[in-house]
Design a protein around this motif. Sequence first.
Motif, mmCIF file in Angstrom:
data_model
loop_
_atom_site.group_PDB
_atom_site.id
_atom_site.type_symbol
_atom_site.label_atom_id
_atom_site.label_comp_id
_atom_site.label_asym_id
_atom_site.label_seq_id
_atom_site.Cartn_x
_atom_site.Cartn_y
_atom_site.Cartn_z
ATOM 1 N N PHE A 64 0.845 -1.196 0.000
ATOM 2 C CA PHE A 64 0.000 0.000 0.000
ATOM 3 C C PHE A 64 0.879 1.244 0.000
ATOM 4 O O PHE A 64 1.788 1.369 0.805
ATOM 5 C CB PHE A 64 -0.900 -0.018 1.236
ATOM 6 C CG PHE A 64 -1.842 1.137 1.331
ATOM 7 C CD1 PHE A 64 -2.833 1.325 0.368
ATOM 8 C CD2 PHE A 64 -1.753 2.038 2.372
ATOM 9 C CE1 PHE A 64 -3.719 2.385 0.461
ATOM 10 C CE2 PHE A 64 -2.635 3.098 2.478
ATOM 11 C CZ PHE A 64 -3.619 3.274 1.518
ATOM 12 N N GLY A 65 0.607 2.164 -0.918
ATOM 13 C CA GLY A 65 1.413 3.375 -1.041
ATOM 14 C C GLY A 65 0.709 4.623 -0.555
ATOM 15 O O GLY A 65 1.200 5.732 -0.774
ATOM 16 N N GLY A 66 -0.418 4.449 0.109
ATOM 17 C CA GLY A 66 -1.178 5.598 0.611
ATOM 18 C C GLY A 66 -0.617 6.112 1.922
ATOM 19 O O GLY A 66 0.438 5.665 2.395
ATOM 20 N N PRO A 67 -1.330 7.039 2.535
ATOM 21 C CA PRO A 67 -0.864 7.641 3.786
ATOM 22 C C PRO A 67 -0.670 6.608 4.896
ATOM 23 O O PRO A 67 -1.447 5.661 5.018
ATOM 24 C CB PRO A 67 -1.999 8.606 4.161
ATOM 25 C CG PRO A 67 -2.807 8.779 2.930
ATOM 26 C CD PRO A 67 -2.610 7.568 2.091
ATOM 27 N N ASP A 68 0.352 6.826 5.704
ATOM 28 C CA ASP A 68 0.655 5.909 6.808
ATOM 29 C C ASP A 68 -0.536 5.723 7.744
ATOM 30 O O ASP A 68 -0.730 4.640 8.292
ATOM 31 C CB ASP A 68 1.862 6.404 7.610
ATOM 32 C CG ASP A 68 3.169 6.252 6.847
ATOM 33 O OD1 ASP A 68 3.195 5.487 5.861
ATOM 34 O OD2 ASP A 68 4.161 6.902 7.244
ATOM 35 N N TYR A 74 -6.164 -0.366 5.713
ATOM 36 C CA TYR A 74 -5.939 -1.088 4.465
ATOM 37 C C TYR A 74 -5.547 -2.542 4.768
ATOM 38 O O TYR A 74 -6.041 -3.467 4.121
ATOM 39 C CB TYR A 74 -4.847 -0.424 3.619
ATOM 40 C CG TYR A 74 -4.467 -1.273 2.432
ATOM 41 C CD1 TYR A 74 -5.265 -1.301 1.297
ATOM 42 C CD2 TYR A 74 -3.338 -2.096 2.466
ATOM 43 C CE1 TYR A 74 -4.944 -2.118 0.215
ATOM 44 C CE2 TYR A 74 -3.013 -2.903 1.388
ATOM 45 C CZ TYR A 74 -3.816 -2.914 0.279
ATOM 46 O OH TYR A 74 -3.505 -3.722 -0.775
ATOM 47 N N LEU A 131 -7.300 1.052 -4.629
ATOM 48 C CA LEU A 131 -6.442 1.605 -3.570
ATOM 49 C C LEU A 131 -4.957 1.507 -3.923
ATOM 50 O O LEU A 131 -4.181 2.411 -3.601
ATOM 51 C CB LEU A 131 -6.705 0.891 -2.241
ATOM 52 C CG LEU A 131 -8.037 1.235 -1.571
ATOM 53 C CD1 LEU A 131 -8.335 0.241 -0.447
ATOM 54 C CD2 LEU A 131 -8.025 2.661 -1.042
ATOM 55 N N TYR A 133 -3.547 1.110 -7.134
ATOM 56 C CA TYR A 133 -3.063 1.580 -8.427
ATOM 57 C C TYR A 133 -3.756 2.835 -8.966
ATOM 58 O O TYR A 133 -3.284 3.411 -9.932
ATOM 59 C CB TYR A 133 -3.189 0.457 -9.472
ATOM 60 C CG TYR A 133 -2.419 -0.766 -9.063
ATOM 61 C CD1 TYR A 133 -1.033 -0.778 -9.115
ATOM 62 C CD2 TYR A 133 -3.070 -1.898 -8.585
ATOM 63 C CE1 TYR A 133 -0.312 -1.896 -8.719
ATOM 64 C CE2 TYR A 133 -2.359 -3.015 -8.191
ATOM 65 C CZ TYR A 133 -0.984 -3.007 -8.260
ATOM 66 O OH TYR A 133 -0.277 -4.102 -7.863
ATOM 67 N N LEU A 135 -6.056 5.297 -6.633
ATOM 68 C CA LEU A 135 -6.133 6.377 -5.646
ATOM 69 C C LEU A 135 -4.771 6.798 -5.109
ATOM 70 O O LEU A 135 -4.538 7.977 -4.854
ATOM 71 C CB LEU A 135 -7.022 5.971 -4.468
ATOM 72 C CG LEU A 135 -8.518 5.925 -4.734
ATOM 73 C CD1 LEU A 135 -9.265 5.539 -3.466
ATOM 74 C CD2 LEU A 135 -9.033 7.250 -5.270
ATOM 75 N N TYR A 136 -3.899 5.819 -4.933
ATOM 76 C CA TYR A 136 -2.573 6.086 -4.365
ATOM 77 C C TYR A 136 -1.518 5.426 -5.241
ATOM 78 O O TYR A 136 -1.784 4.409 -5.869
ATOM 79 C CB TYR A 136 -2.468 5.529 -2.938
ATOM 80 C CG TYR A 136 -3.507 6.086 -2.005
ATOM 81 C CD1 TYR A 136 -3.419 7.395 -1.551
ATOM 82 C CD2 TYR A 136 -4.585 5.314 -1.592
ATOM 83 C CE1 TYR A 136 -4.377 7.927 -0.704
ATOM 84 C CE2 TYR A 136 -5.551 5.834 -0.746
ATOM 85 C CZ TYR A 136 -5.441 7.131 -0.308
ATOM 86 O OH TYR A 136 -6.399 7.657 0.524
ATOM 87 N N PRO A 137 -0.322 5.993 -5.250
ATOM 88 C CA PRO A 137 0.750 5.315 -5.988
ATOM 89 C C PRO A 137 1.110 4.030 -5.247
ATOM 90 O O PRO A 137 1.125 4.000 -4.014
ATOM 91 C CB PRO A 137 1.906 6.316 -5.938
ATOM 92 C CG PRO A 137 1.631 7.152 -4.729
ATOM 93 C CD PRO A 137 0.127 7.212 -4.592
ATOM 94 N N GLY A 139 3.086 1.128 -3.476
ATOM 95 C CA GLY A 139 4.314 1.092 -2.689
ATOM 96 C C GLY A 139 5.302 0.155 -3.351
ATOM 97 O O GLY A 139 5.177 -0.185 -4.526
#
Length: 151
Positions: A64-68, A74, A131, A133, A135-137, A139
């Motif tokens: 997951f590359g979204g916010p911590d 997630y 989530l 690919y 909304l967020y880049p 990880g």
Amino acid sequence: MHILPTLSTLFIVISAIFMAIGIAKVKNGQVEAHRKMMMLAALSALIFFVIYASRTVFIGNTAFGGPDALVPYYTVFLIFHIILATTGGILGGVQVYLGLKEKLARHRKIAPWASTIWFATAITGVMVYVLLYILYPGGETTSLIKAILQG
């Protein structure tokens, strides 16, 4: 573009569409059309699995590359999806077996559970894809265990 995750997600969606058509067919008494749609659903799910497993073995999975702050949510969601997918895959295999062996009383009894779980698997699978690919880049790409444990 992330071609393998996109393809595998597409095949899960196709599987769910074939399954929905198959359910409608059997409710209308079209047993042979139901059988064909369900076999196409199973084949689509199998193609998904081959793509997913190959990617996992040869490339790895994307963390997951979204916010911590969202990582714990997630992670719980991903575990829920994995449990659904595993259960749905097993029930799907059982359903194909029961249908082919014409053990229809058991097939009909399990069908509502199997189809509900498979639709939930398809929906949550698309959500995982979005989530990771869209909304967020994504990880780092790593093994499945590392992706789950590191979020």
